[in-house]
Design a protein around this motif. Sequence first.
Motif, PDB file in Angstrom:
ATOM      1  N   PRO A 170       9.474   9.288  13.359  1.00  0.00           N
ATOM      2  CA  PRO A 170       9.302   9.308  14.819  1.00  0.00           C
ATOM      3  C   PRO A 170       8.085   8.530  15.282  1.00  0.00           C
ATOM      4  O   PRO A 170       7.128   8.318  14.544  1.00  0.00           O
ATOM      5  CB  PRO A 170       9.155  10.797  15.129  1.00  0.00           C
ATOM      6  CG  PRO A 170       8.599  11.381  13.875  1.00  0.00           C
ATOM      7  CD  PRO A 170       9.220  10.608  12.762  1.00  0.00           C
ATOM      8  N   GLU A 171       8.147   8.117  16.528  1.00  0.00           N
ATOM      9  CA  GLU A 171       7.095   7.311  17.177  1.00  0.00           C
ATOM     10  C   GLU A 171       6.374   8.188  18.190  1.00  0.00           C
ATOM     11  O   GLU A 171       7.019   8.922  18.941  1.00  0.00           O
ATOM     12  CB  GLU A 171       7.766   6.089  17.828  1.00  0.00           C
ATOM     13  CG  GLU A 171       6.845   5.154  18.568  1.00  0.00           C
ATOM     14  CD  GLU A 171       6.657   5.553  20.003  1.00  0.00           C
ATOM     15  OE1 GLU A 171       5.567   5.302  20.543  1.00  0.00           O
ATOM     16  OE2 GLU A 171       7.599   6.139  20.599  1.00  0.00           O
ATOM     17  N   GLY A 204       7.997  -1.247  15.651  1.00  0.00           N
ATOM     18  CA  GLY A 204       8.939  -2.210  15.101  1.00  0.00           C
ATOM     19  C   GLY A 204       8.312  -3.442  14.492  1.00  0.00           C
ATOM     20  O   GLY A 204       9.028  -4.308  13.987  1.00  0.00           O
ATOM     21  N   GLN A 205       6.976  -3.517  14.507  1.00  0.00           N
ATOM     22  CA  GLN A 205       6.283  -4.669  13.934  1.00  0.00           C
ATOM     23  C   GLN A 205       5.285  -4.186  12.887  1.00  0.00           C
ATOM     24  O   GLN A 205       4.168  -3.804  13.231  1.00  0.00           O
ATOM     25  CB  GLN A 205       5.564  -5.467  15.026  1.00  0.00           C
ATOM     26  CG  GLN A 205       6.492  -6.014  16.094  1.00  0.00           C
ATOM     27  CD  GLN A 205       5.742  -6.803  17.160  1.00  0.00           C
ATOM     28  OE1 GLN A 205       4.617  -7.245  16.959  1.00  0.00           O
ATOM     29  NE2 GLN A 205       6.380  -6.973  18.304  1.00  0.00           N
ATOM     30  N   ARG A 214       3.252   2.244  10.500  1.00  0.00           N
ATOM     31  CA  ARG A 214       3.989   2.820  11.617  1.00  0.00           C
ATOM     32  C   ARG A 214       3.423   2.307  12.931  1.00  0.00           C
ATOM     33  O   ARG A 214       2.226   2.019  13.055  1.00  0.00           O
ATOM     34  CB  ARG A 214       3.944   4.347  11.546  1.00  0.00           C
ATOM     35  CG  ARG A 214       4.610   4.872  10.293  1.00  0.00           C
ATOM     36  CD  ARG A 214       4.326   6.328  10.016  1.00  0.00           C
ATOM     37  NE  ARG A 214       5.017   7.216  10.942  1.00  0.00           N
ATOM     38  CZ  ARG A 214       5.085   8.541  10.770  1.00  0.00           C
ATOM     39  NH1 ARG A 214       4.519   9.096   9.701  1.00  0.00           N
ATOM     40  NH2 ARG A 214       5.703   9.316  11.628  1.00  0.00           N
ATOM     41  N   GLY A 215       4.294   2.177  13.931  1.00  0.00           N
ATOM     42  CA  GLY A 215       3.887   1.589  15.196  1.00  0.00           C
ATOM     43  C   GLY A 215       3.998   2.557  16.358  1.00  0.00           C
ATOM     44  O   GLY A 215       4.346   3.728  16.209  1.00  0.00           O
ATOM     45  N   VAL A 216       3.701   2.041  17.552  1.00  0.00           N
ATOM     46  CA  VAL A 216       3.718   2.858  18.762  1.00  0.00           C
ATOM     47  C   VAL A 216       4.208   2.003  19.921  1.00  0.00           C
ATOM     48  O   VAL A 216       3.941   0.798  19.981  1.00  0.00           O
ATOM     49  CB  VAL A 216       2.302   3.428  19.053  1.00  0.00           C
ATOM     50  CG1 VAL A 216       1.284   2.309  19.208  1.00  0.00           C
ATOM     51  CG2 VAL A 216       2.324   4.312  20.290  1.00  0.00           C
ATOM     52  N   ARG A 217       4.967   2.613  20.821  1.00  0.00           N
ATOM     53  CA  ARG A 217       5.408   1.930  22.036  1.00  0.00           C
ATOM     54  C   ARG A 217       4.256   1.968  23.027  1.00  0.00           C
ATOM     55  O   ARG A 217       4.118   2.889  23.837  1.00  0.00           O
ATOM     56  CB  ARG A 217       6.649   2.622  22.609  1.00  0.00           C
ATOM     57  CG  ARG A 217       7.911   2.444  21.764  1.00  0.00           C
ATOM     58  CD  ARG A 217       9.099   3.093  22.464  1.00  0.00           C
ATOM     59  NE  ARG A 217      10.355   2.797  21.795  1.00  0.00           N
ATOM     60  CZ  ARG A 217      10.956   3.594  20.903  1.00  0.00           C
ATOM     61  NH1 ARG A 217      10.383   4.755  20.559  1.00  0.00           N
ATOM     62  NH2 ARG A 217      12.101   3.246  20.355  1.00  0.00           N
ATOM     63  N   THR A 218       3.440   0.939  22.991  1.00  0.00           N
ATOM     64  CA  THR A 218       2.204   0.929  23.775  1.00  0.00           C
ATOM     65  C   THR A 218       2.472   1.008  25.271  1.00  0.00           C
ATOM     66  O   THR A 218       1.644   1.527  26.026  1.00  0.00           O
ATOM     67  CB  THR A 218       1.385  -0.327  23.463  1.00  0.00           C
ATOM     68  OG1 THR A 218       2.207  -1.490  23.666  1.00  0.00           O
ATOM     69  CG2 THR A 218       0.911  -0.314  22.019  1.00  0.00           C
TER      70      THR A 218
END
Length: 335
Positions: A170-171, A204-205, A214-218
């Motif tokens: 999860p994000e 996604g990057q 792991r990434g985050v929807r900034t």
Amino acid sequence: MSVDFEDCEACINITNDQELYFPDGNLVILTRDEAGNHTYFRVHQSILSKHSQALSDHMFPSSSPNSREIHDGVPLVEFQEDARDLNIFLKFLYEPFAAPLQRGDPDIAFKMFGALKLADKFLIEPLKDTILSYVREDWPQTLQGWDEREALYARRLKNSPKSIMDDVAPEPASVIRLARIFEPQLLIPAFYHLSRLPVNAVYGQPVQGSRSSRGVRTHLLSVEDREKAMVGRERMLRWFTDRLEAASLDTWQCSGGEACHVHIFWRVAVLHRSVIRSVDVLTTLRSMRSHKVERGTSQPVEDVVCPDCNARWDQLLADARRDFFDSLSTFFPNL
């Protein structure tokens, strides 16, 4: 009055929903996106009304005049919600046992946010509870639950060689957005996860091409959210340092008279360095129970510590992890 869009050049795209436009439906719902595209849903008032009186009143308000807009021979009502969210919401009402939820989908908080808002708007509590129950699974409130989920994501990544961690775990930003409205207790674990991500982490990057990053929807985070994560990170590091100092590890004594204190010194040095690098106290404390240290090299070196000192060391780290997890709410106050 009928609605005729044949001469409407401003309407870029006018379509019927492919799944939810029933020829025998007695009501059409229209929704438009920001670009002016129209999507129509032809549904059955009786099916929708049985789930929610509030939804029935919205579609057929008692104060509405007898003359209503007509589309395709039936009354028309317009919703402001996104067509995709409305599609998901209506699927729940039509096929509750084949709902568009998949157990194990790590992105439910993002995908179902719009449908959750619709369920809340029209007071459909069973649907709200169903969606939230899926989200809660990825954000446990106990240390054991947290460890189990982290291990699950690692297994998923290992078993999906073409995936990255964002595909299987999860994000945090989407969960923070949801939790602020519907499930406040999820904010603390979500902010902990956010605080351990690099500031340049993008959903996604992978950072430096690492599949496990792991990434985050900034775009879902506010400036205040970022500030709270940074403050929490600082408080966690301070707690960690204070905890090690209180343990007096620099005066470690081996009950068997062995030179274990030398190896404990190296462990503490590596522990400090690893926490600073990762800003992930829980993971680092768990990994340091392997009794292996880097000592400044790229190759792990097995240190020689007696069984008694190893047991004391492991217990010390286990206690620190438990107390750290129990203290998470103090790192992120006023969420």
